[in-house]
Write an enzyme that holds these catalytic residues in place. Structure first.
Site, PDB file in Angstrom:
ATOM      1  CG  ASP A 167      20.557 -91.821  43.030  1.00 48.71           C
ATOM      2  OD1 ASP A 167      21.741 -91.837  42.647  1.00 48.71           O
ATOM      3  OD2 ASP A 167      20.193 -91.223  44.062  1.00 48.71           O
ATOM      4  CG  ASP A 228      24.042 -85.891  46.763  1.00 49.60           C
ATOM      5  OD1 ASP A 228      24.281 -86.414  45.659  1.00 49.60           O
ATOM      6  OD2 ASP A 228      23.284 -86.394  47.608  1.00 49.60           O
TER       7      ASP A 228
HETATM    8  C1  GAL Z   1      21.767 -89.276  45.989  1.00 53.98           C
HETATM    9  C2  GAL Z   1      21.570 -88.325  44.844  1.00 53.98           C
HETATM   10  C3  GAL Z   1      20.811 -87.154  45.384  1.00 53.98           C
HETATM   11  C4  GAL Z   1      19.481 -87.624  45.903  1.00 53.98           C
HETATM   12  C5  GAL Z   1      19.676 -88.732  46.926  1.00 53.98           C
HETATM   13  C6  GAL Z   1      18.371 -89.373  47.332  1.00 53.98           C
HETATM   14  O1  GAL Z   1      22.544 -90.300  45.569  1.00 53.98           O
HETATM   15  O2  GAL Z   1      22.824 -87.931  44.340  1.00 53.98           O
HETATM   16  O3  GAL Z   1      20.668 -86.163  44.398  1.00 53.98           O
HETATM   17  O4  GAL Z   1      18.717 -88.075  44.836  1.00 53.98           O
HETATM   18  O5  GAL Z   1      20.513 -89.744  46.439  1.00 53.98           O
HETATM   19  O6  GAL Z   1      18.532 -90.403  48.245  1.00 53.98           O
END
Ligand code: GAL
Length: 344
Positions: A167, A228
């Site tokens: 991430d 997301d």
């Molecule tokens: C976001 C990511 C998600 C998930 C989340 C976890 O930035 O896009 O898919 O991994 O963080 O905190």
């Protein structure tokens, strides 16, 4: 003289081979992985950062959850149709690294450790994915990999991890974000273990600059471009529209070894009608997207299960040519026509 037989012809042939080799070398992440889009299960959309195992032992982020998913994936036809990776997302970590700066899982929720979990998942004929972040902290605030790329890559390899979702929260500046993603890719390769590298690099760059997709493809096996997904038709429509609107930039770079990732399949949850679920499955197949389900396989409606296990749709997604489909017309807001090319 027959064409190609003289010295000139041979030279041309050599140049052509050298040129092709160069092209190949510079084209993609050549770790030999993800020759077709990755298929599996990822906890995030359905289970989020539920760490309260006392109140919700059945659904909290714990080793038990992944073991149960692995059991079901092996026993109920998922593995047979290609779903292979059981993936942990954020919130698996302890609040601090250990005394040797190594990452450690939360001791209460993962009492047997990640190596044990990886062994278990492997014993079912499946693979284990894990999550970390290029910055100082993960998006949910756990220790990030910044400053520890090599150590973390080594730790994952020693544990037997097969995929890393990396991430991009809490990065220091854009150069560091880009360098960090590249460094982790090299660190993973240096471990000698086959680890699929899933990036969010372009998603974090888009607000500032247009990402360099040639570069991204050189380092990552798949990459998120958009925010997301959530369990709603609106969210799906946003991602599909974004993908179509940017297809001239993102479609040509997709292919064996490197894929655009429009995020998880939310089929089998609560927010989509039957037709909307069919639409997600069809579009994700056309878009040559990784098929990472985020749902509760312990309790899934038979129609959703049949859709997710539909071998004809999966075959389109897994076509060896790996050419991502694209939108050809947008007759109206709700009527789009997409086209794709498959191997004969
Ligand atoms: C976001 C990511 C998600 C998930 C989340 C976890 O930035 O896009 O898919 O991994 O963080 O905190």
């Amino acid at each position: 003289m027959e064409p190609g037989k003289g010295i000139g012809g041979r030279l041309l042939g050599l140049l052509l081979v050298a040129g092709l080799a160069l092209l190949r070398g510079s084209w993609g992440l050549e770790n030999g992985l993800a020759r077709t889009p990755v298929m599996g299960w990822l906890h995030w959309e359905r289970f989020l950062c539920n760490v309260d195992c006392r109140a919700d032992p059945h659904n909290c982020i714990s080793e038990q959850l992944y073991m149960q998913m692995a059991d079901i994936m092996a026993a109920e036809g998922w593995k047979d149709v290609g779903y292979e990776y059981v993936c942990i997302d954020d919130c698996w970590l302890a609040a601090r690294r250990d005394d040797n700066h190594r990452l450690q899982p939360d001791p209460l929720r993962f009492p047997s450790g990640i190596k044990h979990l990886a062994d278990y998942v492997h014993s079912k004929g499946l693979k284990l994915g894990i999550y970390q972040d290029v910055g100082t902290h993960t998006c949910a605030g756990y220790p990030g990999s910044f400053g520890f790329y090599e150590l973390d890559a080594q730790t994952f390899a020693e544990w037997g991890v097969d995929l890393l979702k990396f991430d991009g929260c809490n990065f220091i500046n854009l150069d560091m974000l880009i360098e960090g993603y590249k460094n982790m890719s090299l660190a993973l390769n240096q471990t000698g273990r086959n680890i699929v590298y899933s990036c969010e690099w372009p998603f974090y760059l888009w607000p500032f600059v247009q990402p360099n997709y040639t570069d991204i493809r050189k380092y990552c096996n798949q990459w998120r471009n958009h925010g997301d997904i959530s369990d709603s038709w609106n969210s799906l429509k946003n991602i599909i529209s974004w993908t179509a609107a940017h297809q001239s930039v993102i479609q040509p770079v997709a292919g064996p070894g490197g894929w655009n990732d429009p995020d998880m399949l939310v089929i089998g949850n609560f927010g989509l009608s039957k037709d909307q679920q069919v639409t997600q499955m069809a579009l994700w197949a056309i878009m040559a997207a990784p098929l990472l389900m985020s749902n509760d396989l312990r309790n899934i409606n038979p129609d959703s299960k049949a859709l997710l296990q539909n071998q004809y749709i999966i075959a389109i997604n897994q076509d060896p040519l790996g050419i991502q489909g694209h939108r050809v017309t947008r007759a109206s807001h709700d009527f789009n026509c997409w086209s794709l090319m498959l191997r004969r």
